[in-house]
Design an enzyme around this catalytic site. Structure first.
Site, PDB file in Angstrom:
ATOM      1  N   ASP A   1      42.309  38.349  34.020  1.00  0.00           N
ATOM      2  CA  ASP A   1      43.099  39.411  34.644  1.00  0.00           C
ATOM      3  C   ASP A   1      43.916  38.819  35.780  1.00  0.00           C
ATOM      4  O   ASP A   1      43.777  37.641  36.111  1.00  0.00           O
ATOM      5  CB  ASP A   1      42.195  40.534  35.172  1.00  0.00           C
ATOM      6  CG  ASP A   1      41.279  40.061  36.289  1.00  0.00           C
ATOM      7  OD1 ASP A   1      41.017  38.836  36.399  1.00  0.00           O
ATOM      8  OD2 ASP A   1      40.813  40.905  37.070  1.00  0.00           O
TER       9      ASP A   1
ATOM     10  N   ASP B   1      44.401  38.698  39.749  1.00  0.00           N
ATOM     11  CA  ASP B   1      43.566  38.965  40.916  1.00  0.00           C
ATOM     12  C   ASP B   1      44.149  40.152  41.687  1.00  0.00           C
ATOM     13  O   ASP B   1      45.250  40.629  41.393  1.00  0.00           O
ATOM     14  CB  ASP B   1      43.493  37.705  41.787  1.00  0.00           C
ATOM     15  CG  ASP B   1      42.304  37.706  42.717  1.00  0.00           C
ATOM     16  OD1 ASP B   1      41.218  38.103  42.284  1.00  0.00           O
ATOM     17  OD2 ASP B   1      42.460  37.299  43.880  1.00  0.00           O
TER      18      ASP B   1
END
Length: 291
Positions: free
Chosen positions: A211, A213
């Site tokens: 993902d 951050d």
């Protein structure tokens, strides 16, 4: 001299899956001067390559990043004959260009850890290994060459910021890491890479981007469960890609165990304490590192 091996260390999904594809397997329990490694090490054959697999977080993913016995893991690998090591790790992205699901072959680190044993030599004396290039350029080149024809996005470089954890970053920290020039954020690559260098191993790290951050805000309209499902989906896709890449590297015709590589001679000029000022018992205990 024991047969030289390639070591693979990573998370449960990747390490355990690859370990299940080995032939002529042997499960080895190893004791080291630094305690037991994360779990049993599976040694076996994949194609023409002799390999050793270790789940970094142990059976059942029971070890958090600060509890992983990094020194024991690397020392155990060295005792078994591992001379080149390919590690994998899930990470968050600090850059828009490194998208969830991508792979990154890391070339640099920023180490923010502080609770971990980061050297084998604390009781021996002053030992200073060069870390300007903390990963093996030769091994990275092989991985990138193998990745080129595969249908996946693999980035050729990236700076990994290793934080202590286990909590994730605050937004202020995440923005700071971006300002430092960080590309990825994770919790497990250090001191693993430093210890591999002290053990005179070639070390490469393939990161799986799960993902972005928290520097990149999520859509507030998206439910948390949906966000979690998206992250898990990204990680699953990246894991499948990484499995294909590691499998291809291990079954390729490339030389993964180059005895002439500079990584294999990293202690030649590193020991600054004369032998007559070293504890002979400690020196004997650490002898496998100098092989």
């Amino acid at each position: 001299m024991a047969m030289e091996l390639v070591g693979i260390i990573g998370g449960s999904g990747l390490a355990d899956t690859l370990a299940g594809e080995l032939t002529q397997t042997e499960v080895v329990e190893v004791e080291t001067p630094f305690g037991k490694p994360s779990g049993p090490i599976v040694v076996g054959q994949l194609g023409a390559q002799k390999v050793a697999f270790l789940n970094r977080h142990g059976p059942g993913h029971r070890l958090g990043p600060s509890q992983v016995p990094y020194a024991a893991n690397i020392f155990a690998f060295k005792q078994l004959g591992v001379r080149s090591m390919i590690a994998t790790a899930a990470v968050g992205s600090l850059q828009e260009s490194l998208a969830p699901g991508d792979l990154v072959v890391v070339d640099q680190f920023i180490d923010k850890t502080f609770r971990r044993t980061s050297s084998f030599f604390d009781t021996l004396g002053a030992v200073h290994c060069e870390m300007a290039e903390p990963t093996c350029s030769r091994l990275r080149k092989v991985i990138l060459q193998v990745a080129e024809p595969l249908e996946m996005t693999t980035h050729s470089q990236g700076t990994y910021v290793c934080m202590e954890g286990p909590q994730f970053s605050t937004r202020a920290e995440s923005l700071m890491h971006r300002g430092w020039g960080g590309d990825l954020i994770g919790m497990t690559a250090m001191p693993e890479a430093k210890l591999a260098r002290e053990a005179q191993m070639c070390y490469a790290l393939v990161c799986l981007v799960s993902d972005y951050d928290c520097w990149r805000p999520h859509d507030p309209e998206t439910p948390k469960q949906a966000l979690l499902a998206e992250i898990i989906g990204n990680l699953k896709r990246a894991t499948e890609n990484c499995l294909a890449l590691i499998r291809a590297v291990l079954t390729s015709e490339h030389d993964l165990l180059c005895s002439g590589c500079g990584c294999r001679k990293s202690l030649e000029l590193a020991v600054w304490t004369p032998e007559d000022h070293q504890d002979p018992q400690v020196a004997e205990t650490l002898k496998p590192l100098f092989d």
